[in-house]
Design a protein around this motif. Structure first.
Motif, PDB file in Angstrom:
ATOM      1  N   VAL A 162       5.377   5.455  -5.397  1.00 24.47           N
ATOM      2  CA  VAL A 162       6.204   5.277  -6.587  1.00 24.47           C
ATOM      3  C   VAL A 162       5.827   6.332  -7.630  1.00 24.47           C
ATOM      4  O   VAL A 162       4.674   6.747  -7.726  1.00 24.47           O
ATOM      5  CB  VAL A 162       6.051   3.835  -7.109  1.00 24.47           C
TER       6      VAL A 162
ATOM      7  N   ALA B 268       2.758   1.880 -10.213  1.00 24.61           N
ATOM      8  CA  ALA B 268       1.813   1.998  -9.105  1.00 24.61           C
ATOM      9  C   ALA B 268       0.621   1.065  -9.310  1.00 24.61           C
ATOM     10  O   ALA B 268       0.161   0.402  -8.372  1.00 24.61           O
ATOM     11  CB  ALA B 268       1.336   3.436  -8.979  1.00 24.61           C
ATOM     12  N   VAL B 269       0.129   0.996 -10.559  1.00 24.43           N
ATOM     13  CA  VAL B 269      -1.014   0.135 -10.840  1.00 24.43           C
ATOM     14  C   VAL B 269      -0.649  -1.339 -10.667  1.00 24.43           C
ATOM     15  O   VAL B 269      -1.414  -2.132 -10.113  1.00 24.43           O
ATOM     16  CB  VAL B 269      -1.516   0.433 -12.269  1.00 24.43           C
TER      17      VAL B 269
ATOM     18  N   GLY C  35     -10.165  -4.979 -12.101  1.00 24.24           N
ATOM     19  CA  GLY C  35      -9.730  -3.669 -11.625  1.00 24.24           C
ATOM     20  C   GLY C  35      -8.371  -3.290 -12.169  1.00 24.24           C
ATOM     21  O   GLY C  35      -8.158  -2.157 -12.622  1.00 24.24           O
TER      22      GLY C  35
ATOM     23  N   LEU D 154      -8.671  -2.454 -15.862  1.00 26.89           N
ATOM     24  CA  LEU D 154      -9.246  -1.119 -16.059  1.00 26.89           C
ATOM     25  C   LEU D 154      -8.214  -0.028 -15.794  1.00 26.89           C
ATOM     26  O   LEU D 154      -8.087   0.940 -16.551  1.00 26.89           O
ATOM     27  CB  LEU D 154     -10.440  -0.920 -15.130  1.00 26.89           C
ATOM     28  N   LEU D 155      -7.433  -0.205 -14.704  1.00 24.82           N
ATOM     29  CA  LEU D 155      -6.443   0.823 -14.364  1.00 24.82           C
ATOM     30  C   LEU D 155      -5.344   0.887 -15.415  1.00 24.82           C
ATOM     31  O   LEU D 155      -4.914   1.983 -15.805  1.00 24.82           O
ATOM     32  CB  LEU D 155      -5.858   0.536 -12.983  1.00 24.82           C
TER      33      LEU D 155
ATOM     34  N   ALA E 165       2.550   1.618  -3.432  1.00 22.24           N
ATOM     35  CA  ALA E 165       1.644   1.984  -4.524  1.00 22.24           C
ATOM     36  C   ALA E 165       1.370   3.472  -4.545  1.00 22.24           C
ATOM     37  O   ALA E 165       1.150   4.032  -5.609  1.00 22.24           O
ATOM     38  CB  ALA E 165       0.332   1.221  -4.405  1.00 22.24           C
ATOM     39  N   ILE E 166       1.392   4.132  -3.388  1.00 23.06           N
ATOM     40  CA  ILE E 166       1.097   5.570  -3.423  1.00 23.06           C
ATOM     41  C   ILE E 166       2.359   6.410  -3.458  1.00 23.06           C
ATOM     42  O   ILE E 166       2.271   7.612  -3.628  1.00 23.06           O
ATOM     43  CB  ILE E 166       0.203   6.007  -2.246  1.00 23.06           C
TER      44      ILE E 166
ATOM     45  N   ALA F  41       0.834  -1.201   0.000  1.00 25.11           N
ATOM     46  CA  ALA F  41       0.000   0.000   0.000  1.00 25.11           C
ATOM     47  C   ALA F  41       0.867   1.249   0.000  1.00 25.11           C
ATOM     48  O   ALA F  41       0.614   2.191  -0.750  1.00 25.11           O
ATOM     49  CB  ALA F  41      -0.933  -0.011   1.211  1.00 25.11           C
TER      50      ALA F  41
ATOM     51  N   LEU G 179      -0.505  -2.133  -7.116  1.00 29.72           N
ATOM     52  CA  LEU G 179      -1.867  -2.253  -6.585  1.00 29.72           C
ATOM     53  C   LEU G 179      -2.450  -3.637  -6.894  1.00 29.72           C
ATOM     54  O   LEU G 179      -3.188  -4.192  -6.078  1.00 29.72           O
ATOM     55  CB  LEU G 179      -2.752  -1.158  -7.166  1.00 29.72           C
TER      56      LEU G 179
ATOM     57  N   TYR H 218      -1.032  -5.855  -4.350  1.00 34.15           N
ATOM     58  CA  TYR H 218      -1.751  -5.570  -3.098  1.00 34.15           C
ATOM     59  C   TYR H 218      -3.084  -6.331  -3.063  1.00 34.15           C
ATOM     60  O   TYR H 218      -3.450  -6.935  -2.054  1.00 34.15           O
ATOM     61  CB  TYR H 218      -1.960  -4.061  -3.011  1.00 34.15           C
TER      62      TYR H 218
ATOM     63  N   LEU I 134       3.126   5.776 -12.945  1.00 33.90           N
ATOM     64  CA  LEU I 134       1.747   5.328 -12.727  1.00 33.90           C
ATOM     65  C   LEU I 134       1.556   3.860 -13.075  1.00 33.90           C
ATOM     66  O   LEU I 134       0.802   3.153 -12.413  1.00 33.90           O
ATOM     67  CB  LEU I 134       0.793   6.190 -13.551  1.00 33.90           C
TER      68      LEU I 134
ATOM     69  N   ALA J 175      -6.648   2.627 -18.419  1.00 38.59           N
ATOM     70  CA  ALA J 175      -6.755   4.077 -18.208  1.00 38.59           C
ATOM     71  C   ALA J 175      -5.386   4.732 -18.269  1.00 38.59           C
ATOM     72  O   ALA J 175      -5.227   5.806 -18.867  1.00 38.59           O
ATOM     73  CB  ALA J 175      -7.418   4.355 -16.865  1.00 38.59           C
ATOM     74  N   VAL J 176      -4.350   4.083 -17.681  1.00 35.99           N
ATOM     75  CA  VAL J 176      -3.007   4.677 -17.707  1.00 35.99           C
ATOM     76  C   VAL J 176      -2.467   4.698 -19.131  1.00 35.99           C
ATOM     77  O   VAL J 176      -1.851   5.674 -19.571  1.00 35.99           O
ATOM     78  CB  VAL J 176      -2.076   3.898 -16.758  1.00 35.99           C
TER      79      VAL J 176
END
Lengths: 81, 96, 126
Positions: free
Chosen positions: A23, A29-30, A64, A67-68, A20-21, A17, A33, A36, A26, A71-72
């Motif tokens: 680094v 980070a995804v 999830g 999707l992330l 992920a916030i 956690a 996650l 995680y 992006l 989006a990135v």
């Protein structure tokens, strides 16, 4: 319940956690996650909630993360923090 | 701004940890959450629904309307995504 | 010491929740905010699932053959509490729905302002 395995899982979840916030990329980070989410899924399987663990592994860690990542890739990997 | 956010997070976390003093011990079989409504589901699920898996019987049988509402939420979210991400052609092309 | 052993799991859940909360209010990147929201939701779901746990040899909430067809009285302390599991199944699916809508809004903002940073978007709006 096996106490040391429990503590290892909780440690990994907290480390994932925080990573992920913090680094600065992006896509990394995804991906962290996603790791995680899988650790969380292991934690729930160990708590006895097998249905919740199945749902988490397929829905949250699978769809999830997809999707992330989509989006990135559609926007940008660059971030300031 | 970052230090203010960190201070706010730590204060909220300290209040929540203060709140755990009155919580039942972790994994207590006699906690209020495990003694009021769930014994009915555990003892009656075979008689009422003939399903050995209690999670399935509660999800699809006792609380079927809950699952129906969940499906409504998913449908609404899918419609919102389609409406937001649709590329509008024609006159107002600059709106995305 | 007994107090710490009885409560430290709750403190780890609160730590996770506050990590997500900090990411939501302090980070300026929109994707980072969405990641923080996901961590926040997962910590709350973990707290609810842990409520259903029973120490002392309770098994999964699936009836064994002896209990399903034996006709004798079922011991409640032998099975985990199934109700929080059901509610959290719903919560996971709803969290994916909110994630999808949030990402759609973020992509739309990137198409309009060509950045994901909150301060740059605020500057472009003015």
């Amino acid at each position: 319940m096996n106490i040391p395995f429990d503590i290892i899982l909780q440690l990994f979840v907290v480390i994932c956690a925080v990573a992920a916030i913090t680094v600065r990329d992006l896509l990394s980070a995804v991906m962290i996650l996603g790791a995680y989410s899988f650790f969380m899924c292991l934690m729930w399987a160990q708590l006895g909630a097998v249905d919740v663990a199945f749902t988490e592994a397929s829905v949250s860690a699978g769809i999830g993360t997809i999707l992330l990542v989509a989006a990135v890739l559609k926007t940008t990997r660059r971030t300031k923090d | 701004m970052k230090t203010l956010s960190l201070i706010v997070s730590i204060i909220v976390g300290a209040f929540l940890m203060y709140g755990t003093i009155d919580m039942p011990a972790w994994g207590d079989p006699d906690s209020p959450a495990s003694t009021h409504v769930s014994p009915y589901y555990i003892t009656h699920t075979e008689v009422d629904t003939a399903t050995p898996n209690m999670v399935t019987s509660v999800l699809a049988d006792y609380r079927g309307y809950d699952t129906l509402g969940e499906t409504t939420v998913i449908f609404t979210a899918g419609m919102a995504c389609i409406l937001l991400l649709r590329r509008r052609g024609g006159r107002n092309k600059d709106r995305g | 010491m007994d107090f710490i052993i009885a409560k430290y799991n709750y403190w780890i859940y609160i730590t996770l929740m506050m990590i997500g909360f900090y990411a939501m209010i302090a980070k300026t990147n929109l994707i980072k905010k969405i990641i923080g929201m996901n961590i926040f939701q997962t910590a709350i779901i973990l707290f609810f699932v842990s409520i259903s746990y029973k120490r002392g040899g309770a098994t999964l909430p699936i009836l064994t053959d002896a209990d399903a067809h034996g006709g004798h009285v079922i011991d409640v302390a032998q099975y985990l509490n199934p109700l929080p599991h059901v509610l959290m199944l719903t919560a996971i699916v709803v969290s994916i729905a909110t994630l999808g809508v949030a990402l759609a809004i973020a992509i739309m903002m990137y198409r309009k302002y060509h950045t994901l940073e909150e301060d740059e978007i605020l500057k472009a709006i003015k």
